[in-house]
Design an enzyme around this catalytic site. Structure first.
Site, short mmCIF file in Angstrom:
data_model
loop_
_atom_site.label_atom_id
_atom_site.label_comp_id
_atom_site.label_asym_id
_atom_site.label_seq_id
_atom_site.Cartn_x
_atom_site.Cartn_y
_atom_site.Cartn_z
N ASN A 18 40.93 46.28 36.80
CA ASN A 18 41.04 47.25 37.77
C ASN A 18 40.00 48.51 37.80
O ASN A 18 40.55 49.48 38.25
CB ASN A 18 42.28 47.71 37.62
CG ASN A 18 43.06 48.49 39.04
OD1 ASN A 18 43.92 49.34 38.89
ND2 ASN A 18 42.52 48.01 40.19
N CYS A 20 36.33 47.60 38.45
CA CYS A 20 35.23 47.14 39.34
C CYS A 20 35.64 46.54 40.67
O CYS A 20 35.59 47.24 41.53
CB CYS A 20 34.31 46.19 38.40
SG CYS A 20 33.67 46.98 36.83
N ARG A 21 36.15 45.43 40.47
CA ARG A 21 36.38 44.45 41.53
C ARG A 21 37.45 45.00 42.63
O ARG A 21 37.40 44.99 43.99
CB ARG A 21 36.50 43.12 41.55
CG ARG A 21 35.16 42.48 40.82
CD ARG A 21 35.48 41.27 40.25
NE ARG A 21 35.96 41.18 38.97
CZ ARG A 21 36.53 40.26 38.23
NH1 ARG A 21 36.37 39.11 38.55
NH2 ARG A 21 37.22 40.50 37.35
N SER A 22 38.86 45.13 42.10
CA SER A 22 40.01 45.33 42.92
C SER A 22 39.99 46.84 43.35
O SER A 22 40.37 46.90 44.51
CB SER A 22 41.28 45.01 42.31
OG SER A 22 41.62 45.74 40.91
N CYS A 28 42.08 42.46 39.89
CA CYS A 28 41.24 41.78 39.11
C CYS A 28 41.53 41.92 37.51
O CYS A 28 42.70 42.04 37.37
CB CYS A 28 39.85 42.55 39.49
SG CYS A 28 40.03 44.11 39.01
N ASP A 59 32.97 38.55 37.86
CA ASP A 59 32.89 39.80 37.01
C ASP A 59 31.67 40.36 37.10
O ASP A 59 30.78 39.82 36.18
CB ASP A 59 33.76 39.32 35.83
CG ASP A 59 33.95 40.65 35.19
OD1 ASP A 59 33.58 41.56 35.29
OD2 ASP A 59 34.83 40.46 33.90
P1 4NP Z 1 37.18 44.18 36.92
O1 4NP Z 1 35.85 44.28 35.82
O2 4NP Z 1 38.17 43.13 36.27
O3 4NP Z 1 36.44 43.73 38.16
O4 4NP Z 1 37.58 45.55 36.87
C1 4NP Z 1 36.14 44.34 34.20
C2 4NP Z 1 36.34 45.69 33.71
C3 4NP Z 1 36.59 45.69 32.36
C4 4NP Z 1 36.62 44.51 31.62
C5 4NP Z 1 36.19 43.24 32.16
C6 4NP Z 1 36.18 42.99 33.71
N1 4NP Z 1 36.79 44.60 30.06
O5 4NP Z 1 36.66 43.55 29.65
O6 4NP Z 1 36.99 45.58 29.84
#
Ligand code: 4NP
Length: 171
Positions: free
Chosen positions: A22, A24-26, A19, A136
């Site tokens: 790294n 939340c989703r992945s 994702c 997201d």
């Molecule tokens: P992820 O979510 O891609 O599912 O881990 C996010 C985590 C952090 C950010 C964006 C999405 N960020 O902008 O810091």
């Protein structure tokens, strides 16, 4: 890493979830898929990891809101964020992305295009959801995390079913 019981000429099937951050989703997909294969008694047949296209959260544990959601659904939290590397494209057998931007970013890492067939969006494996991507949840509320977890459970189950054709399941 734990010693594998897979026969010498058969290595574990390697799955990488990707994702943006790294956190939340992945990592959630990694945790969910790890439990699904372990519950099926197939943990030794898979090597599972996750990574972000962004290095910003390198070394961080999964987001506390994602952890709360997963714990409520019966999962045990593990993992630290890392950024995807070019070598991952060669090493992993299947690279599962969450949304269009991760899909494009991972494909762009592979200038030769030789590894493009390994790169697949998670929603392609879903049976119970028709979402076009895994949204997201970072800037949203609690319901977003719950929806992501359910979507990932569906997609991971689909991946496990498909890999049954590839990974030996008779031991
Ligand atoms: P992820 O979510 O891609 O599912 O881990 C996010 C985590 C952090 C950010 C964006 C999405 N960020 O902008 O810091």
């Amino acid at each position: 890493m734990a010693q594998s019981v897979v026969k010498p000429n058969q290595r574990p099937y390697r799955v990488l979830f990707v994702c943006l951050g790294n956190i939340c989703r992945s990592p959630a997909a990694e945790i969910i898929f790890r439990k699904q294969v372990a519950d099926a008694g197939k943990a030794d047949h898979f090597e599972i990891d996750s990574a972000g296209t962004l290095g910003y959260h390198e070394g961080s544990p999964p987001d506390h809101r994602m952890c709360e959601t997963l714990e409520r659904l019966g999962y045990t939290i593990s993992g630290r964020a890392r950024q995807i590397k070019k070598i991952d494209l060669e090493y992993f057998d299947l690279i599962v992305t969450m949304d269009q931007s991760n899909y494009t970013d991972v494909k762009n890492l592979d200038r030769t295009t030789q590894f493009h067939p390994k790169i697949q969006p998670l929603v392609r494996f879903c049976n119970e959801h028709d979402d076009k991507h895994v949204p997201d949840p970072y800037y949203g509320g609690k319901e977003g995390f719950e929806h992501v977890a359910r979507l990932l459970e569906d997609g991971c189950a689909g991946i496990f079913n498909r890999t049954k054709d590839i990974v030996p399941m008779n031991s």
